[in-house]
Structures are given as C-alpha cells and as structure tokens.
Design a protein around this motif. Sequence first.
Motif, PDB file in Angstrom:
ATOM      1  N   ALA A  38      73.621  44.589 -25.705  1.00 39.40           N
ATOM      2  CA  ALA A  38      72.793  45.351 -24.770  1.00 39.40           C
ATOM      3  C   ALA A  38      71.360  44.839 -24.816  1.00 39.40           C
ATOM      4  O   ALA A  38      70.895  44.351 -25.854  1.00 39.40           O
ATOM      5  CB  ALA A  38      72.832  46.827 -25.115  1.00 39.40           C
ATOM      6  N   PRO A  39      70.634  44.939 -23.715  1.00 37.87           N
ATOM      7  CA  PRO A  39      69.227  44.535 -23.722  1.00 37.87           C
ATOM      8  C   PRO A  39      68.411  45.358 -24.718  1.00 37.87           C
ATOM      9  O   PRO A  39      68.763  46.498 -25.042  1.00 37.87           O
ATOM     10  CB  PRO A  39      68.780  44.812 -22.278  1.00 37.87           C
ATOM     11  N   ALA A  40      67.319  44.776 -25.191  1.00 40.86           N
ATOM     12  CA  ALA A  40      66.479  45.470 -26.170  1.00 40.86           C
ATOM     13  C   ALA A  40      65.887  46.746 -25.578  1.00 40.86           C
ATOM     14  O   ALA A  40      65.835  47.785 -26.244  1.00 40.86           O
ATOM     15  CB  ALA A  40      65.380  44.532 -26.667  1.00 40.86           C
ATOM     16  N   GLU A  41      65.435  46.673 -24.340  1.00 42.84           N
ATOM     17  CA  GLU A  41      64.912  47.870 -23.661  1.00 42.84           C
ATOM     18  C   GLU A  41      66.057  48.474 -22.847  1.00 42.84           C
ATOM     19  O   GLU A  41      66.195  48.222 -21.656  1.00 42.84           O
ATOM     20  CB  GLU A  41      63.727  47.504 -22.768  1.00 42.84           C
ATOM     21  N   LEU A  42      66.879  49.237 -23.514  1.00 42.52           N
ATOM     22  CA  LEU A  42      68.154  49.681 -22.944  1.00 42.52           C
ATOM     23  C   LEU A  42      67.991  50.788 -21.909  1.00 42.52           C
ATOM     24  O   LEU A  42      67.282  51.764 -22.145  1.00 42.52           O
ATOM     25  CB  LEU A  42      69.069  50.162 -24.067  1.00 42.52           C
ATOM     26  N   GLU A  43      68.676  50.618 -20.791  1.00 44.68           N
ATOM     27  CA  GLU A  43      68.821  51.673 -19.791  1.00 44.68           C
ATOM     28  C   GLU A  43      70.280  52.137 -19.848  1.00 44.68           C
ATOM     29  O   GLU A  43      71.172  51.446 -19.335  1.00 44.68           O
ATOM     30  CB  GLU A  43      68.472  51.154 -18.398  1.00 44.68           C
ATOM     31  N   PHE A  46      66.873  35.560 -28.809  1.00 44.46           N
ATOM     32  CA  PHE A  46      65.873  34.695 -29.435  1.00 44.46           C
ATOM     33  C   PHE A  46      64.531  35.427 -29.511  1.00 44.46           C
ATOM     34  O   PHE A  46      64.070  36.012 -28.523  1.00 44.46           O
ATOM     35  CB  PHE A  46      65.715  33.402 -28.621  1.00 44.46           C
ATOM     36  N   GLY A  47      63.934  35.390 -30.690  1.00 43.63           N
ATOM     37  CA  GLY A  47      62.635  36.012 -30.874  1.00 43.63           C
ATOM     38  C   GLY A  47      62.686  37.479 -31.233  1.00 43.63           C
ATOM     39  O   GLY A  47      61.633  38.107 -31.421  1.00 43.63           O
ATOM     40  N   ARG A  48      63.891  38.062 -31.322  1.00 36.92           N
ATOM     41  CA  ARG A  48      64.014  39.479 -31.684  1.00 36.92           C
ATOM     42  C   ARG A  48      64.777  39.620 -32.997  1.00 36.92           C
ATOM     43  O   ARG A  48      65.359  38.666 -33.510  1.00 36.92           O
ATOM     44  CB  ARG A  48      64.712  40.258 -30.567  1.00 36.92           C
ATOM     45  N   THR A  49      64.794  40.840 -33.525  1.00 34.40           N
ATOM     46  CA  THR A  49      65.482  41.116 -34.777  1.00 34.40           C
ATOM     47  C   THR A  49      66.805  41.834 -34.501  1.00 34.40           C
ATOM     48  O   THR A  49      67.040  42.346 -33.407  1.00 34.40           O
ATOM     49  CB  THR A  49      64.600  41.988 -35.693  1.00 34.40           C
ATOM     50  N   LEU A  50      67.661  41.871 -35.524  1.00 38.81           N
ATOM     51  CA  LEU A  50      68.986  42.471 -35.368  1.00 38.81           C
ATOM     52  C   LEU A  50      68.932  43.920 -34.898  1.00 38.81           C
ATOM     53  O   LEU A  50      69.813  44.379 -34.164  1.00 38.81           O
ATOM     54  CB  LEU A  50      69.754  42.407 -36.696  1.00 38.81           C
ATOM     55  N   ASP A  51      67.903  44.645 -35.319  1.00 40.52           N
ATOM     56  CA  ASP A  51      67.842  46.071 -34.985  1.00 40.52           C
ATOM     57  C   ASP A  51      67.314  46.339 -33.572  1.00 40.52           C
ATOM     58  O   ASP A  51      67.122  47.491 -33.189  1.00 40.52           O
ATOM     59  CB  ASP A  51      66.996  46.829 -36.010  1.00 40.52           C
ATOM     60  N   ALA A  52      67.125  45.281 -32.777  1.00 43.02           N
ATOM     61  CA  ALA A  52      66.564  45.451 -31.431  1.00 43.02           C
ATOM     62  C   ALA A  52      67.609  45.826 -30.388  1.00 43.02           C
ATOM     63  O   ALA A  52      67.257  46.196 -29.269  1.00 43.02           O
ATOM     64  CB  ALA A  52      65.851  44.169 -30.995  1.00 43.02           C
ATOM     65  N   HIS A  53      68.896  45.750 -30.736  1.00 41.05           N
ATOM     66  CA  HIS A  53      69.947  45.915 -29.726  1.00 41.05           C
ATOM     67  C   HIS A  53      71.039  46.877 -30.180  1.00 41.05           C
ATOM     68  O   HIS A  53      71.191  47.161 -31.375  1.00 41.05           O
ATOM     69  CB  HIS A  53      70.629  44.567 -29.439  1.00 41.05           C
ATOM     70  N   LEU A  54      71.837  47.324 -29.205  1.00 42.98           N
ATOM     71  CA  LEU A  54      73.168  47.861 -29.468  1.00 42.98           C
ATOM     72  C   LEU A  54      74.161  46.735 -29.210  1.00 42.98           C
ATOM     73  O   LEU A  54      73.967  45.913 -28.301  1.00 42.98           O
ATOM     74  CB  LEU A  54      73.478  49.040 -28.546  1.00 42.98           C
ATOM     75  N   TYR A  55      75.233  46.697 -30.010  1.00 41.16           N
ATOM     76  CA  TYR A  55      76.239  45.643 -29.905  1.00 41.16           C
ATOM     77  C   TYR A  55      77.589  46.278 -29.603  1.00 41.16           C
ATOM     78  O   TYR A  55      77.926  47.327 -30.153  1.00 41.16           O
ATOM     79  CB  TYR A  55      76.322  44.847 -31.209  1.00 41.16           C
ATOM     80  N   LEU A  56      78.373  45.612 -28.749  1.00 40.64           N
ATOM     81  CA  LEU A  56      79.704  46.122 -28.384  1.00 40.64           C
ATOM     82  C   LEU A  56      80.769  45.175 -28.914  1.00 40.64           C
ATOM     83  O   LEU A  56      80.720  43.961 -28.678  1.00 40.64           O
ATOM     84  CB  LEU A  56      79.827  46.255 -26.867  1.00 40.64           C
TER      85      LEU A  56
END
Length: 240
Positions: free
Chosen positions: A210-215, A189-199
């Motif tokens: 994956a979280p937006a600020e990926l470790e 919520f509040g983010r865009t599609l390009d903010a994450h990696l998806y599995l």
Amino acid sequence: MSGSKSSDRAGAGLPSLSPDPMALTVHNGPAPVLPTTAQRPRGRITALLVLLACAAPVLLSYFTYYVWRPGSRNNYAELIQPTRTIPADLPLRDLNDRPVSPTSLKGQWLLIAVGGAACDERCEKHLYQQRQLREMTGRERGRIDRLWLVTDDVPIREPIARAMAEGEAPARILRVPPEDLSRWLAPEFGRTLDAHLYLVDPMGEWMMRAPAELEPKRFYKDLDRLLRASAFWDRPGRAE
C-alpha cells in the motif's frame, strides 16, 4: 494297444491325449493385454488434464488480476512482481518469546503492519486502518487476518495490546528482527519498513504494498478485486 488307440482317435477327428500327465491339470487362460504404445501417451495426457483441472482456479484468479486487465482498471497499490515467498527460516516469536513457524501464517490473506512496540502516531494509524479495511470487506472479512510485526523487544503498550485483542477476530502480534524481515518485505525506495501496509496472499506470497500515505477507500478497491478473483479457490479459515 496304445498306438492303435491314438491312431483311432486321430482318425475320428478327436484330439490326441498328451503323454504328459501334468497337462491334464493346467488350463491355459487368456494372454494378458498390455497397453499399446498409442495408449500410454493417452494415459499421460489424461493425468495431465486432471492436474490442470485442479490447478485451474488458482491460475485463473491470478491471470484475471495480473494479466487480463481492462484499460479502465488502475491499481492504487503497488503489485509486487515477482511475488516473494515468506522465508521458511524467518525467526518469528510470539509475545511470550516462543518461536512461531512461518508456515502457520499461510491459509489466510494477511494485512500486515510493521513497527516498533512503542507504536508512534503512524503505527497507531496503520493498526486502525488494518481493522477498518477488514471490516470494509463485509462478509469476506473471514478470509483476512490482521498481523502486526513488531521489530524490537520493547514491551507492548497496554492500550495498544487491548485494542488489538478486541473484536471477533483479534489481530496477531509477532516479533521479528528487522534485518530478517527485510529478506521478505521491502518499503519503497527512500522509506522505512514501517511506512506501509503489506498484503500477503493465502500461499504466503507477498504480492502488494500500500502507498505510504494510505487512502483506505482506494486501497479497499484493490483488496476487493483480489478477493473476488481468488474466490474460486480461497475459503475463510486458516488451513491446519
């Protein structure tokens, strides 16, 4: 006379001759044995057990990951429950503008990055992390494909296209309108599609974000557990 002969045979304990000549050529075989009422349910139960035995590895792997979780386990990435099946009518196109069937994506684990073709700094970071995560899985990397879903019609920058084509398993680049892609993948919520990696799993089910600020090291632990849990039924190589 014939009447006396029949009487003599009967008196001698011999079977009487049939007056029907066709009876001499017909041999009575054993009556067919039909399954009893008790046998029919037993056959259905056997078929059901065979079906369960075939499905057990898949069910067990998902039960292991989704249901039975020791208290010490904490997922870093977000599990998607229920999972989302890739839409059969998702309008995918390759870089030559040819249509691509969504079912062609099944058969492998997918690490998906989303973004415009211009690929800003965050996009480049995600594409690098895709490759890094796949390499971190070691000998299991053959079970994972990298996919970049481009959400516009802008030409791909040459350095990006060249980097995506490098290595033993080049990443796949497909175009899809963002409004159609949002029927399958969704950001926090509040983010865009390009903010994450998806599995996405080999059956085409989106099941982790994956979280937006990926470790990467922390996300790798989730990925490694999934690969171990699915080792019963998943094998490297895309199914044809």
